[in-house]
Scaffold this active site. Structure first.
Site, short mmCIF file in Angstrom:
data_model
loop_
_atom_site.label_atom_id
_atom_site.label_comp_id
_atom_site.label_asym_id
_atom_site.label_seq_id
_atom_site.Cartn_x
_atom_site.Cartn_y
_atom_site.Cartn_z
CG ASN A 296 -2.10 0.98 1.04
OD1 ASN A 296 -2.26 1.58 -0.02
ND2 ASN A 296 -2.87 1.17 2.08
CD GLU B 273 -2.70 -0.54 -3.36
OE1 GLU B 273 -3.39 0.49 -3.39
OE2 GLU B 273 -3.03 -1.56 -2.75
CG ASN C 218 -8.02 -7.06 -4.59
OD1 ASN C 218 -8.28 -6.66 -3.47
ND2 ASN C 218 -7.17 -6.43 -5.39
CG HIS D 64 -2.92 -6.12 1.88
ND1 HIS D 64 -3.55 -7.10 1.16
CD2 HIS D 64 -3.43 -4.94 1.43
CE1 HIS D 64 -4.40 -6.56 0.31
NE2 HIS D 64 -4.34 -5.25 0.44
CG ASP E 71 -4.23 -7.75 -3.13
OD1 ASP E 71 -5.19 -8.53 -3.01
OD2 ASP E 71 -4.32 -6.53 -2.91
#
Length: 255
Positions: free
Chosen positions: A9, A35, A150, A246, A148
């Site tokens: 992130n 990300e 999702n 995360h 990730d």
């Protein structure tokens, strides 16, 4: 080998919260970030070089958005940046490196939570990815895929399955995709190591004090081809590091 995947992130934000200290302590052989929200020059490349890593970065065209990175101590035989798809590659969603024992793939799957348009793109990505995976397996035979995704796959991968049945990330068609993906000959390494483990999540919303009360989703994965099952030693979610919404997933393999 120790492999770690993390949606950080924003790598610059995660660094300010202790990510680099964690890397020094854990000494992974391979690190995969999703990300990253940065260009390679903004990611302290000298830090990774000093620790003996070769770096591969796939930044999104849009500044401060998406992007993936791999840092590996074993020098790859070859590498591929991107998926060969204009939209997905503009968002920096995939890197593959070919190592001695397997091809390692780091993928940041799109989220569909922002509305119907992005959900449609997510479903398009899932269809496209199945075809890519078949190509990779034909070429490399042994695959380790992380990232990730999702998507929470089963009711034990999400804190409140009933309430989330109509939410992106737990839609029936998304969960079916994970089932179909596994049925192509892939293993969910966390479930190989922890078949029935409950209340183990890798993502928590920043709202409602969700992390403190462990109301999370397991949406970050290591997948391997079945021919690597005997090499899986352990796979865990490391909740000790809090630099993002995360947690890192750690896979240990022996060759």
């Amino acid at each position: 080998m120790k492999l770690i995947t993390l949606n950080c992130n924003g790598i610059r934000s995660a660094k300010s919260k202790g990510l680099f200290e964690y890397i020094k302590k854990e000494k992974p052989d391979i690190l995969a970030f999703q990300e990253i929200k940065a260009e390679e020059s903004q990611m302290n490349p000298e830090f990774f070089k000093e620790l003996g890593y070769t770096s591969f970065v796939h930044s999104a065209q849009k500044k401060g958005y998406s992007g993936t990175a791999i840092f590996t101590k074993e020098k790859p035989k070859s590498y591929e940046i991107g998926l060969g798809h204009k939209l997905f590659d503009s968002e920096g969603r995939n890197i593959l490196i070919e190592l001695k024992n397997f091809a390692f793939i780091n993928t940041y799957f799109p989220s569909g939570t922002s509305g119907e348009e992005r959900q449609a793109i997510k479903m398009q990505f899932l269809d496209f990815y199945l075809k890519k995976k078949a190509e990779w397996e034909k070429k490399y035979k042994k695959l380790v895929i992380c990232g990730d995704v999702n998507i929470a796959h089963t009711p034990i991968d999400i804190h409140n399955p009933k309430a989330n049945e109509k939410n992106s990330g737990y839609l029936p068609e998304e969960r079916q995709w994970v089932t179909d993906f596994l049925e192509t000959g892939m293993l969910d390494a966390f479930r190989v190591a922890n078949p029935d483990k409950l209340h183990e999540y890798s993502w928590w919303t920043y709202r409602f004090n969700a992390r403190a009360s462990n109301k999370g989703w397991r949406i970050d994965y290591f997948f391997t081809t079945k021919n690597l099952k005997k090499n899986i030693q352990n796979c865990k979610i490391d909740q000790s590091l809090v630099v993002s919404d995360h947690a890192p997933v750690v896979l240990e393999m022996k060759f």
